[in-house]
Motif scaffolding. Structure first.
Motif, PDB file in Angstrom:
ATOM      1  N   PHE A 155       0.905  -1.363   0.041  1.00 11.87           N
ATOM      2  CA  PHE A 155      -0.118  -0.198  -0.091  1.00 11.87           C
ATOM      3  C   PHE A 155       0.684   1.322  -0.173  1.00 11.87           C
ATOM      4  O   PHE A 155       0.276   2.447  -0.198  1.00 11.87           O
ATOM      5  CB  PHE A 155      -1.005  -0.001   1.237  1.00 11.87           C
ATOM      6  N   TYR A 156       2.035   1.040  -0.072  1.00 10.65           N
ATOM      7  CA  TYR A 156       3.149   2.347   0.155  1.00 10.65           C
ATOM      8  C   TYR A 156       2.990   2.882  -1.270  1.00 10.65           C
ATOM      9  O   TYR A 156       3.271   4.353  -1.314  1.00 10.65           O
ATOM     10  CB  TYR A 156       4.469   2.084   0.330  1.00 10.65           C
ATOM     11  N   HIS A 157       2.414   2.424  -2.420  1.00 13.01           N
ATOM     12  CA  HIS A 157       2.430   3.184  -3.457  1.00 13.01           C
ATOM     13  C   HIS A 157       0.971   3.883  -3.694  1.00 13.01           C
ATOM     14  O   HIS A 157       0.740   4.259  -4.754  1.00 13.01           O
ATOM     15  CB  HIS A 157       2.919   2.376  -4.792  1.00 13.01           C
ATOM     16  N   CYS A 158       0.168   3.695  -2.626  1.00 11.33           N
ATOM     17  CA  CYS A 158      -1.220   4.279  -2.751  1.00 11.33           C
ATOM     18  C   CYS A 158      -2.215   3.727  -3.835  1.00 11.33           C
ATOM     19  O   CYS A 158      -2.563   4.702  -4.684  1.00 11.33           O
ATOM     20  CB  CYS A 158      -1.064   5.786  -2.553  1.00 11.33           C
ATOM     21  N   GLY A 160      -4.943   3.009  -6.083  1.00 17.23           N
ATOM     22  CA  GLY A 160      -6.312   3.847  -6.315  1.00 17.23           C
ATOM     23  C   GLY A 160      -7.164   2.893  -6.878  1.00 17.23           C
ATOM     24  O   GLY A 160      -8.558   3.059  -6.911  1.00 17.23           O
ATOM     25  N   SER A 161      -6.919   1.553  -7.159  1.00 22.26           N
ATOM     26  CA  SER A 161      -7.979   0.353  -7.618  1.00 22.26           C
ATOM     27  C   SER A 161      -7.428  -0.708  -7.531  1.00 22.26           C
ATOM     28  O   SER A 161      -6.274  -0.966  -7.297  1.00 22.26           O
ATOM     29  CB  SER A 161      -8.150   0.752  -9.222  1.00 22.26           C
ATOM     30  N   VAL A 162      -8.388  -1.897  -7.737  1.00 21.48           N
ATOM     31  CA  VAL A 162      -7.792  -3.064  -7.586  1.00 21.48           C
ATOM     32  C   VAL A 162      -7.052  -3.309  -8.697  1.00 21.48           C
ATOM     33  O   VAL A 162      -5.860  -4.089  -8.558  1.00 21.48           O
ATOM     34  CB  VAL A 162      -9.042  -4.008  -7.701  1.00 21.48           C
ATOM     35  N   ALA A 163      -7.088  -2.849  -9.908  1.00 18.48           N
ATOM     36  CA  ALA A 163      -6.234  -3.049 -10.973  1.00 18.48           C
ATOM     37  C   ALA A 163      -4.840  -2.538 -10.569  1.00 18.48           C
ATOM     38  O   ALA A 163      -3.726  -3.104 -11.258  1.00 18.48           O
ATOM     39  CB  ALA A 163      -6.709  -2.085 -12.317  1.00 18.48           C
ATOM     40  N   ASP A 164      -4.466  -1.129  -9.897  1.00 18.17           N
ATOM     41  CA  ASP A 164      -3.518  -0.833  -9.379  1.00 18.17           C
ATOM     42  C   ASP A 164      -2.708  -1.861  -8.618  1.00 18.17           C
ATOM     43  O   ASP A 164      -1.491  -2.193  -8.841  1.00 18.17           O
ATOM     44  CB  ASP A 164      -3.324   0.247  -8.738  1.00 18.17           C
ATOM     45  N   ASP A 167      -1.687  -4.926 -11.030  1.00 18.23           N
ATOM     46  CA  ASP A 167      -0.563  -4.527 -11.750  1.00 18.23           C
ATOM     47  C   ASP A 167       0.639  -4.451 -10.835  1.00 18.23           C
ATOM     48  O   ASP A 167       1.946  -4.922 -11.414  1.00 18.23           O
ATOM     49  CB  ASP A 167      -0.929  -2.977 -12.439  1.00 18.23           C
ATOM     50  N   HIS A 168       0.477  -3.946  -9.629  1.00 19.52           N
ATOM     51  CA  HIS A 168       1.790  -4.024  -8.862  1.00 19.52           C
ATOM     52  C   HIS A 168       2.369  -5.278  -8.420  1.00 19.52           C
ATOM     53  O   HIS A 168       3.756  -5.578  -8.663  1.00 19.52           O
ATOM     54  CB  HIS A 168       1.778  -3.058  -7.664  1.00 19.52           C
ATOM     55  N   LEU A 169       1.402  -6.263  -8.043  1.00 13.40           N
ATOM     56  CA  LEU A 169       1.853  -7.608  -7.728  1.00 13.40           C
ATOM     57  C   LEU A 169       2.600  -8.322  -9.158  1.00 13.40           C
ATOM     58  O   LEU A 169       3.461  -9.054  -8.928  1.00 13.40           O
ATOM     59  CB  LEU A 169       0.459  -8.450  -7.547  1.00 13.40           C
ATOM     60  N   ALA A 170       2.035  -7.899 -10.221  1.00 19.07           N
ATOM     61  CA  ALA A 170       2.235  -8.735 -11.458  1.00 19.07           C
ATOM     62  C   ALA A 170       3.732  -8.207 -11.794  1.00 19.07           C
ATOM     63  O   ALA A 170       4.796  -8.868 -12.125  1.00 19.07           O
ATOM     64  CB  ALA A 170       1.524  -8.226 -12.569  1.00 19.07           C
ATOM     65  N   TRP A 188      10.058   0.984  -2.866  1.00 21.42           N
ATOM     66  CA  TRP A 188      10.104   1.625  -1.781  1.00 21.42           C
ATOM     67  C   TRP A 188      11.364   2.494  -1.407  1.00 21.42           C
ATOM     68  O   TRP A 188      12.440   1.881  -1.516  1.00 21.42           O
ATOM     69  CB  TRP A 188       9.624   0.799  -0.567  1.00 21.42           C
ATOM     70  N   THR A 189      11.229   3.726  -1.258  1.00 20.53           N
ATOM     71  CA  THR A 189      12.406   4.467  -1.264  1.00 20.53           C
ATOM     72  C   THR A 189      12.680   4.860   0.120  1.00 20.53           C
ATOM     73  O   THR A 189      13.563   5.837   0.368  1.00 20.53           O
ATOM     74  CB  THR A 189      12.352   5.820  -2.440  1.00 20.53           C
ATOM     75  N   GLY A 190      11.848   4.711   1.175  1.00 21.40           N
ATOM     76  CA  GLY A 190      11.923   5.374   2.525  1.00 21.40           C
ATOM     77  C   GLY A 190      10.868   6.367   2.586  1.00 21.40           C
ATOM     78  O   GLY A 190      10.491   7.268   1.680  1.00 21.40           O
ATOM     79  N   SER A 191      10.434   6.648   4.131  1.00 18.50           N
ATOM     80  CA  SER A 191       9.491   7.817   4.181  1.00 18.50           C
ATOM     81  C   SER A 191      10.373   8.917   4.224  1.00 18.50           C
ATOM     82  O   SER A 191      11.586   8.972   4.748  1.00 18.50           O
ATOM     83  CB  SER A 191       8.697   7.490   5.407  1.00 18.50           C
ATOM     84  N   ASP A 192       9.630  10.050   4.322  1.00 26.25           N
ATOM     85  CA  ASP A 192      10.333  11.383   4.571  1.00 26.25           C
ATOM     86  C   ASP A 192      10.748  11.492   5.832  1.00 26.25           C
ATOM     87  O   ASP A 192      11.738  12.086   6.260  1.00 26.25           O
ATOM     88  CB  ASP A 192       9.139  12.561   4.323  1.00 26.25           C
ATOM     89  N   ALA A 193      10.089  10.872   7.078  1.00 24.05           N
ATOM     90  CA  ALA A 193      10.418  10.814   8.353  1.00 24.05           C
ATOM     91  C   ALA A 193      11.774  10.123   8.651  1.00 24.05           C
ATOM     92  O   ALA A 193      12.448  10.550   9.122  1.00 24.05           O
ATOM     93  CB  ALA A 193       9.397  10.259   9.315  1.00 24.05           C
TER      94      ALA A 193
END
Length: 197
Positions: A155-158, A160-164, A167-170, A188-193
């Motif tokens: 969920f780190y790439h936020c 917007g849909s099941v298709a997203d 696609d990420h899992l694929a 994942w590139t790390g959080s701002d914090a």
């Protein structure tokens, strides 16, 4: 120019869209030769979940569609060089067959070949919740050299849909094959914090 051969197996668990999207993503890459094998239960799942009533609708995207019963197919032999194989989704029945070397269909035989030839085998094991038999089968497959990738969304790439999510899992599954291309999945590139510390 080096052609990378990839086997995509689709078995009968829920999540048929994962296999379809993996094929679509691979078909968009240069110098990839896709070999597809689909179990009989997967045909029903593809129809129910994706509206794909015949495998012929996927065949324009692949180079070779092998019938599930064709044990004499090229992908049934270790002498046929491939980069690796993804089974998406991978039912517990298919996983169990792979871990016990029950190569009675082309899908499980091709997976068995990947293991014996020490090639990459990515299994999108699909079941929830898991009982001890499922967990032991996953451990056994991992000990034999398979990569177990339950299709757990990030969920780190936020998305917007099941298709997203699909696609990420694929993309993640394809990246696990180690094809010499830039990674497809957003990293994942790390959080701002974390970066400000």
């Amino acid at each position: 120019m080096t052609i990378e051969r990839i086997i995509v197996g689709i078995s009968g668990a829920s999540g048929a869209a994962l296999g379809v999207r993996i094929i679509e993503r691979l078909a968009a890459l240069p110098d990839i030769e896709i070999h597809l094998v689909v179990s009989d239960p997967a045909r029903r799942t593809l129809a129910l979940e994706c509206g794909i009533d015949t495998i012929e609708s996927l065949t324009p995207l692949v180079h070779h569609h092998h019938p599930i019963g064709d044990i004499g197919a090229s992908i049934a032999s270790g002498s046929f060089p491939v980069r690796g194989m993804i089974v998406a989704p991978c039912s517990m029945q298919t996983l169990s067959a792979i871990t016990t070397s029950r190569a009675d269909t082309l899908l499980t035989r091709a997976a068995d070949v990947q293991l014996k030839e020490r090639r990459r085998l990515v299994l999108l094991a699909r079941e929830t919740p898991l009982h001890l038999g499922h967990l032991r089968a996953m451990v056994a497959a991992s000990e034999m050299g398979a990569i177990i990738m339950p299709p757990v969304p990030a969920f780190y790439h936020c998305p917007g849909s099941v298709a997203d999510i699909v696609d990420h899992l694929a993309a993640r599954a394809i990246d696990l094959l180690g094809i010499p291309i830039d990674p497809l999945a957003r990293a994942w590139t790390g959080s701002d914090a974390a970066n400000s510390r």
